[in-house]
Design a protein around this motif. Structure first.
Motif, PDB file in Angstrom:
ATOM      1  N   ALA A  92       0.847  -1.189   0.000  1.00  0.00           N
ATOM      2  CA  ALA A  92       0.000   0.000   0.000  1.00  0.00           C
ATOM      3  C   ALA A  92       0.885   1.242   0.000  1.00  0.00           C
ATOM      4  N   GLY A  93       0.527   2.183  -0.869  1.00  0.00           N
ATOM      5  CA  GLY A  93       1.256   3.442  -0.942  1.00  0.00           C
ATOM      6  C   GLY A  93       0.336   4.619  -0.679  1.00  0.00           C
ATOM      7  N   ILE A  94       0.943   5.722  -0.261  1.00  0.00           N
ATOM      8  CA  ILE A  94       0.172   6.933   0.007  1.00  0.00           C
ATOM      9  C   ILE A  94       1.036   8.135  -0.347  1.00  0.00           C
ATOM     10  N   TYR A  95       0.402   9.158  -0.898  1.00  0.00           N
ATOM     11  CA  TYR A  95       1.084  10.367  -1.346  1.00  0.00           C
ATOM     12  C   TYR A  95       0.710  11.523  -0.431  1.00  0.00           C
ATOM     13  N   TRP A  96       1.704  12.377  -0.162  1.00  0.00           N
ATOM     14  CA  TRP A  96       1.442  13.540   0.678  1.00  0.00           C
ATOM     15  C   TRP A  96       2.393  14.657   0.281  1.00  0.00           C
ATOM     16  N   CYS A  97       1.918  15.883   0.295  1.00  0.00           N
ATOM     17  CA  CYS A  97       2.723  17.068  -0.050  1.00  0.00           C
ATOM     18  C   CYS A  97       3.216  17.740   1.235  1.00  0.00           C
ATOM     19  N   PRO A  98       4.437  17.489   1.665  1.00  0.00           N
ATOM     20  CA  PRO A  98       4.879  18.052   2.941  1.00  0.00           C
ATOM     21  C   PRO A  98       5.129  19.555   2.916  1.00  0.00           C
ATOM     22  N   PHE A  99       5.284  20.140   1.738  1.00  0.00           N
ATOM     23  CA  PHE A  99       5.636  21.560   1.672  1.00  0.00           C
ATOM     24  C   PHE A  99       4.498  22.418   1.140  1.00  0.00           C
ATOM     25  N   TYR A 125       7.196  33.412   2.842  1.00  0.00           N
ATOM     26  CA  TYR A 125       6.645  34.734   2.562  1.00  0.00           C
ATOM     27  C   TYR A 125       7.454  35.431   1.476  1.00  0.00           C
ATOM     28  N   ALA A 126       6.767  36.217   0.660  1.00  0.00           N
ATOM     29  CA  ALA A 126       7.386  37.089  -0.336  1.00  0.00           C
ATOM     30  C   ALA A 126       6.687  38.444  -0.225  1.00  0.00           C
ATOM     31  N   ASN A 127       7.457  39.489  -0.041  1.00  0.00           N
ATOM     32  CA  ASN A 127       6.901  40.833   0.121  1.00  0.00           C
ATOM     33  C   ASN A 127       5.867  40.889   1.249  1.00  0.00           C
ATOM     34  N   GLY A 128       6.144  40.137   2.324  1.00  0.00           N
ATOM     35  CA  GLY A 128       5.282  40.165   3.494  1.00  0.00           C
ATOM     36  C   GLY A 128       4.002  39.352   3.392  1.00  0.00           C
ATOM     37  N   LYS A 129       3.805  38.644   2.285  1.00  0.00           N
ATOM     38  CA  LYS A 129       2.595  37.850   2.093  1.00  0.00           C
ATOM     39  C   LYS A 129       2.966  36.381   1.901  1.00  0.00           C
ATOM     40  N   PRO A 130       2.116  35.472   2.411  1.00  0.00           N
ATOM     41  CA  PRO A 130       2.392  34.049   2.183  1.00  0.00           C
ATOM     42  C   PRO A 130       2.464  33.750   0.683  1.00  0.00           C
ATOM     43  N   ARG A 131       3.428  32.945   0.299  1.00  0.00           N
ATOM     44  CA  ARG A 131       3.627  32.588  -1.107  1.00  0.00           C
ATOM     45  C   ARG A 131       2.623  31.509  -1.487  1.00  0.00           C
ATOM     46  N   LYS A 132       1.830  31.799  -2.528  1.00  0.00           N
ATOM     47  CA  LYS A 132       0.812  30.853  -2.975  1.00  0.00           C
ATOM     48  C   LYS A 132       0.844  30.732  -4.485  1.00  0.00           C
ATOM     49  N   ILE A 133       0.839  29.507  -4.947  1.00  0.00           N
ATOM     50  CA  ILE A 133       0.641  29.225  -6.364  1.00  0.00           C
ATOM     51  C   ILE A 133      -0.702  28.487  -6.440  1.00  0.00           C
ATOM     52  N   GLU A 134      -0.704  27.196  -6.212  1.00  0.00           N
ATOM     53  CA  GLU A 134      -1.955  26.452  -6.057  1.00  0.00           C
ATOM     54  C   GLU A 134      -2.273  26.286  -4.573  1.00  0.00           C
ATOM     55  N   SER A 135      -1.221  26.048  -3.796  1.00  0.00           N
ATOM     56  CA  SER A 135      -1.361  25.916  -2.350  1.00  0.00           C
ATOM     57  C   SER A 135      -0.431  26.926  -1.698  1.00  0.00           C
ATOM     58  N   LEU A 136      -0.557  27.073  -0.404  1.00  0.00           N
ATOM     59  CA  LEU A 136       0.370  27.932   0.323  1.00  0.00           C
ATOM     60  C   LEU A 136       1.674  27.171   0.524  1.00  0.00           C
ATOM     61  N   ALA A 137       2.785  27.815   0.216  1.00  0.00           N
ATOM     62  CA  ALA A 137       4.088  27.175   0.322  1.00  0.00           C
ATOM     63  C   ALA A 137       4.540  27.152   1.781  1.00  0.00           C
TER      64      ALA A 137
END
Length: 165
Positions: A92-99, A125-137
């Motif tokens: 059994a395998g499972i995937y997870w995004c730790p970052f 953070y970049a320029n005082g804001k959380p960095r987000k593309i699809e998810s928050l980094a």
């Protein structure tokens, strides 16, 4: 990508893999966001009954992986699924995004940190804001992130998952 890999290999040589090519199934390719317990069990059983007897395996190993949205399952189903795969002679395998923080609850406590850190503490953070593309980094070097990773890896292992990616 090959050039990138070759450049990295000049710094750190690649790990040796002396086994065959892994064979298996990953839920994202078939079920994506709709992965569910019964569907995943049905796939594992189909592979056990129809493919494994016909040499669709490698070194007697078949991986059955839950990709994103495994949290559609409850904890009992996740444990039962891992057990079912083992009974089928599968890993059994499972995937997870730790970052990544997909939920965006900045004031929520980070799992595994005994409420020492909130998510807003471990964001990049970049320029005082959380960095987000699809998810928050999430900062991979933050102690809270490291504890979160340990928390999830230990949980997956306790549940019976032997392939964690």
């Amino acid at each position: 990508m090959e050039e990138f890999g070759e450049m990295n290999a000049t710094i750190t040589p690649p790990r040796q893999w002396n086994s065959g090519t892994p064979f298996g199934w990953n839920s994202w390719a078939a079920m994506a966001t709709k992965v569910n317990y019964q569907g995943a069990v049905d796939v594992a059983d189909f592979i056990k009954q129809e493919l494994q007897p016909n040499s669709f395996e490698n070194d007697n190993t078949v991986y059955i992986g839950l990709d994103s949205f495994w949290d559609n399952f409850n904890e009992e189903q996740l444990i039962a699924f891992a057990r079912h795969c083992k009974e089928n002679g599968q890993k059994a395998g499972i995937y997870w995004c730790p970052f990544s923080d997909w939920f965006g609850n900045a004031d929520g406590f980070v799992e595994g940190t005994d409420q020492q850190w909130k998510y807003k503490d471990i964001y990049l953070y970049a320029n005082g804001k959380p960095r987000k593309i699809e998810s928050l980094a999430v900062d991979p070097t933050h102690p809270g992130t490291k504890l979160r990773m340990k928390h999830y890896i230990e949980k997956f292992k306790r549940w019976g998952y032997t392939y964690i990616n």
